[in-house]
Design a protein around this motif. Structure first.
Motif, PDB file in Angstrom:
ATOM      1  N   LEU A 282      63.532  18.771  38.784  1.00  0.00           N
ATOM      2  CA  LEU A 282      64.133  19.949  39.413  1.00  0.00           C
ATOM      3  C   LEU A 282      65.624  20.051  39.127  1.00  0.00           C
ATOM      4  O   LEU A 282      66.185  21.150  39.096  1.00  0.00           O
ATOM      5  N   LYS A 283      66.264  18.918  38.890  1.00  0.00           N
ATOM      6  CA  LYS A 283      67.710  18.913  38.633  1.00  0.00           C
ATOM      7  C   LYS A 283      68.059  19.307  37.194  1.00  0.00           C
ATOM      8  O   LYS A 283      69.219  19.547  36.890  1.00  0.00           O
ATOM      9  N   LYS A 284      67.076  19.391  36.340  1.00  0.00           N
ATOM     10  CA  LYS A 284      67.340  19.757  34.944  1.00  0.00           C
ATOM     11  C   LYS A 284      67.773  21.218  34.865  1.00  0.00           C
ATOM     12  O   LYS A 284      67.297  22.051  35.652  1.00  0.00           O
ATOM     13  N   PRO A 285      68.655  21.544  33.928  1.00  0.00           N
ATOM     14  CA  PRO A 285      69.179  22.916  33.821  1.00  0.00           C
ATOM     15  C   PRO A 285      68.095  23.988  33.733  1.00  0.00           C
ATOM     16  O   PRO A 285      68.241  25.060  34.312  1.00  0.00           O
ATOM     17  N   GLU A 286      67.010  23.685  33.046  1.00  0.00           N
ATOM     18  CA  GLU A 286      65.956  24.698  32.881  1.00  0.00           C
ATOM     19  C   GLU A 286      65.178  24.967  34.182  1.00  0.00           C
ATOM     20  O   GLU A 286      64.426  25.943  34.281  1.00  0.00           O
ATOM     21  N   ASN A 287      65.364  24.095  35.190  1.00  0.00           N
ATOM     22  CA  ASN A 287      64.645  24.259  36.461  1.00  0.00           C
ATOM     23  C   ASN A 287      65.555  24.646  37.631  1.00  0.00           C
ATOM     24  O   ASN A 287      65.159  24.543  38.795  1.00  0.00           O
ATOM     25  N   GLN A 288      66.757  25.088  37.306  1.00  0.00           N
ATOM     26  CA  GLN A 288      67.741  25.421  38.347  1.00  0.00           C
ATOM     27  C   GLN A 288      67.252  26.505  39.305  1.00  0.00           C
ATOM     28  O   GLN A 288      67.474  26.419  40.506  1.00  0.00           O
ATOM     29  N   GLU A 289      66.593  27.520  38.785  1.00  0.00           N
ATOM     30  CA  GLU A 289      66.141  28.616  39.646  1.00  0.00           C
ATOM     31  C   GLU A 289      65.087  28.137  40.645  1.00  0.00           C
ATOM     32  O   GLU A 289      65.079  28.556  41.803  1.00  0.00           O
ATOM     33  N   GLU A 290      64.222  27.248  40.195  1.00  0.00           N
ATOM     34  CA  GLU A 290      63.195  26.698  41.089  1.00  0.00           C
ATOM     35  C   GLU A 290      63.840  25.846  42.185  1.00  0.00           C
ATOM     36  O   GLU A 290      63.460  25.931  43.359  1.00  0.00           O
ATOM     37  N   LEU A 291      64.842  25.035  41.797  1.00  0.00           N
ATOM     38  CA  LEU A 291      65.537  24.197  42.780  1.00  0.00           C
ATOM     39  C   LEU A 291      66.281  25.072  43.794  1.00  0.00           C
ATOM     40  O   LEU A 291      66.241  24.818  45.002  1.00  0.00           O
ATOM     41  N   LYS A 292      66.932  26.139  43.325  1.00  0.00           N
ATOM     42  CA  LYS A 292      67.626  27.073  44.227  1.00  0.00           C
ATOM     43  C   LYS A 292      66.645  27.697  45.204  1.00  0.00           C
ATOM     44  O   LYS A 292      66.926  27.847  46.395  1.00  0.00           O
ATOM     45  N   ALA A 293      65.480  28.089  44.694  1.00  0.00           N
ATOM     46  CA  ALA A 293      64.464  28.718  45.549  1.00  0.00           C
ATOM     47  C   ALA A 293      64.006  27.766  46.648  1.00  0.00           C
ATOM     48  O   ALA A 293      63.812  28.172  47.801  1.00  0.00           O
ATOM     49  N   ILE A 294      63.861  26.491  46.289  1.00  0.00           N
ATOM     50  CA  ILE A 294      63.441  25.496  47.293  1.00  0.00           C
ATOM     51  C   ILE A 294      64.525  25.326  48.359  1.00  0.00           C
ATOM     52  O   ILE A 294      64.236  25.321  49.562  1.00  0.00           O
ATOM     53  N   LEU A 295      65.777  25.199  47.930  1.00  0.00           N
ATOM     54  CA  LEU A 295      66.865  25.059  48.910  1.00  0.00           C
ATOM     55  C   LEU A 295      66.996  26.308  49.775  1.00  0.00           C
ATOM     56  O   LEU A 295      67.186  26.219  50.993  1.00  0.00           O
ATOM     57  N   ASN A 296      66.900  27.487  49.152  1.00  0.00           N
ATOM     58  CA  ASN A 296      66.980  28.742  49.913  1.00  0.00           C
ATOM     59  C   ASN A 296      65.881  28.845  50.969  1.00  0.00           C
ATOM     60  O   ASN A 296      66.056  29.488  52.000  1.00  0.00           O
ATOM     61  N   TYR A 297      64.767  28.201  50.698  1.00  0.00           N
ATOM     62  CA  TYR A 297      63.627  28.231  51.616  1.00  0.00           C
ATOM     63  C   TYR A 297      63.877  27.393  52.868  1.00  0.00           C
ATOM     64  O   TYR A 297      63.098  27.458  53.820  1.00  0.00           O
ATOM     65  N   HIS A 298      64.933  26.627  52.849  1.00  0.00           N
ATOM     66  CA  HIS A 298      65.284  25.789  54.005  1.00  0.00           C
ATOM     67  C   HIS A 298      66.509  26.307  54.750  1.00  0.00           C
ATOM     68  O   HIS A 298      67.078  25.598  55.586  1.00  0.00           O
ATOM     69  N   ILE A 299      66.913  27.540  54.456  1.00  0.00           N
ATOM     70  CA  ILE A 299      68.120  28.112  55.071  1.00  0.00           C
ATOM     71  C   ILE A 299      67.794  29.488  55.649  1.00  0.00           C
ATOM     72  O   ILE A 299      67.194  30.325  54.978  1.00  0.00           O
ATOM     73  N   ILE A 300      68.217  29.697  56.885  1.00  0.00           N
ATOM     74  CA  ILE A 300      68.012  30.978  57.569  1.00  0.00           C
ATOM     75  C   ILE A 300      69.371  31.537  57.959  1.00  0.00           C
ATOM     76  O   ILE A 300      70.232  30.796  58.458  1.00  0.00           O
ATOM     77  N   PRO A 301      69.610  32.829  57.725  1.00  0.00           N
ATOM     78  CA  PRO A 301      70.880  33.401  58.168  1.00  0.00           C
ATOM     79  C   PRO A 301      70.947  33.450  59.696  1.00  0.00           C
ATOM     80  O   PRO A 301      69.943  33.702  60.357  1.00  0.00           O
ATOM     81  N   GLY A 302      72.124  33.182  60.252  1.00  0.00           N
ATOM     82  CA  GLY A 302      72.291  33.197  61.702  1.00  0.00           C
ATOM     83  C   GLY A 302      72.053  31.828  62.318  1.00  0.00           C
ATOM     84  O   GLY A 302      71.746  30.855  61.619  1.00  0.00           O
ATOM     85  N   LEU A 303      72.204  31.755  63.622  1.00  0.00           N
ATOM     86  CA  LEU A 303      72.053  30.498  64.359  1.00  0.00           C
ATOM     87  C   LEU A 303      70.754  30.500  65.149  1.00  0.00           C
ATOM     88  O   LEU A 303      70.518  31.398  65.960  1.00  0.00           O
TER      89      LEU A 303
END
Length: 196
Positions: free
Chosen positions: A105-126
């Motif tokens: 996932l850390k490889k340059p060609e997989n950056q979008e997939e890694l971003k998508a996974i991290l984004n899936y763990h973040i919610i706007p607001g408290l």
């Protein structure tokens, strides 16, 4: 000094006694004043609350998440105003991934997939633990949470614990709740949620 009458001696003695008694009171009032000033100074000192980025970068339980956040520049987002609710992946959660998946996932060609996974763990607001418990109860046992990636997580209860369920049906238990940051709040999760 000569005293002609015992009465004069009595008056002088009384004045000396009165002066001796009033001197400590001046000191006492001064120390009370000093004490009030000192207390006022202590009360005005504010404890600095770290940012999401600082919490993740300094906690030994988040070293792998920190590396992922640096790779995708999420660490910069965690410095911004927010606020964000982060379901933070512990080292233990990332260790449960299939072998070498994290390195891939850390490889340059997989950056979008890694971003998508991290984004899936973040919610706007408290959203704190009590907010989640209340919403789960109001929505008959589960509630959908929209992540910054646009994909929804489902929050539900099993016993007295909150679980998140991803798009594939995988469940992850929230471990430590309500870790305060100046620009958000962190809940640790034991499993990686996958957006697709």
């Amino acid at each position: 000094m000569h005293f002609k009458t015992p009465f004069n001696l009595f008056i002088v003695s009384g004045l000396l006694f009165f002066s001796a008694c009033t001197t400590p009171n001046k000191d006492a009032s001064k120390s009370k004043k000093d004490q009030r000033i000192a207390q006022a100074n202590v009360l005005t000192v504010k404890k600095r609350v770290p940012t999401l980025s600082e919490v993740i970068s300094t906690d030994v339980g988040f070293t792998k998440l920190y590396d992922m956040a640096k790779t995708t520049e999420h660490i910069n987002m965690f410095e911004k105003k927010g606020p964000y609710t982060v379901f933070a992946l512990t080292n233990g959660a990332l260790d449960r991934l299939p072998p070498k998946m994290l390195e891939n996932l850390k490889k340059p060609e997989n950056q979008e997939e890694l971003k998508a996974i991290l984004n899936y763990h973040i919610i706007p607001g408290l959203i704190n633990k009590q907010d989640m418990l209340k919403a789960i109860k109001e929505y008959d046992g589960s509630v959908k949470l929209k992540t910054i990636g646009g994909v929804r997580l489902t929050a539900t209860m099993k016993g007295d614990r909150i679980y998140l369920i991803d798009q594939k049906g995988n469940a992850g238990r929230l471990m430590v709740n309500d870790i305060e940051a100046s620009n958000g709040i962190i809940h640790t999760i034991e499993s990686v949620m996958m957006p697709n």
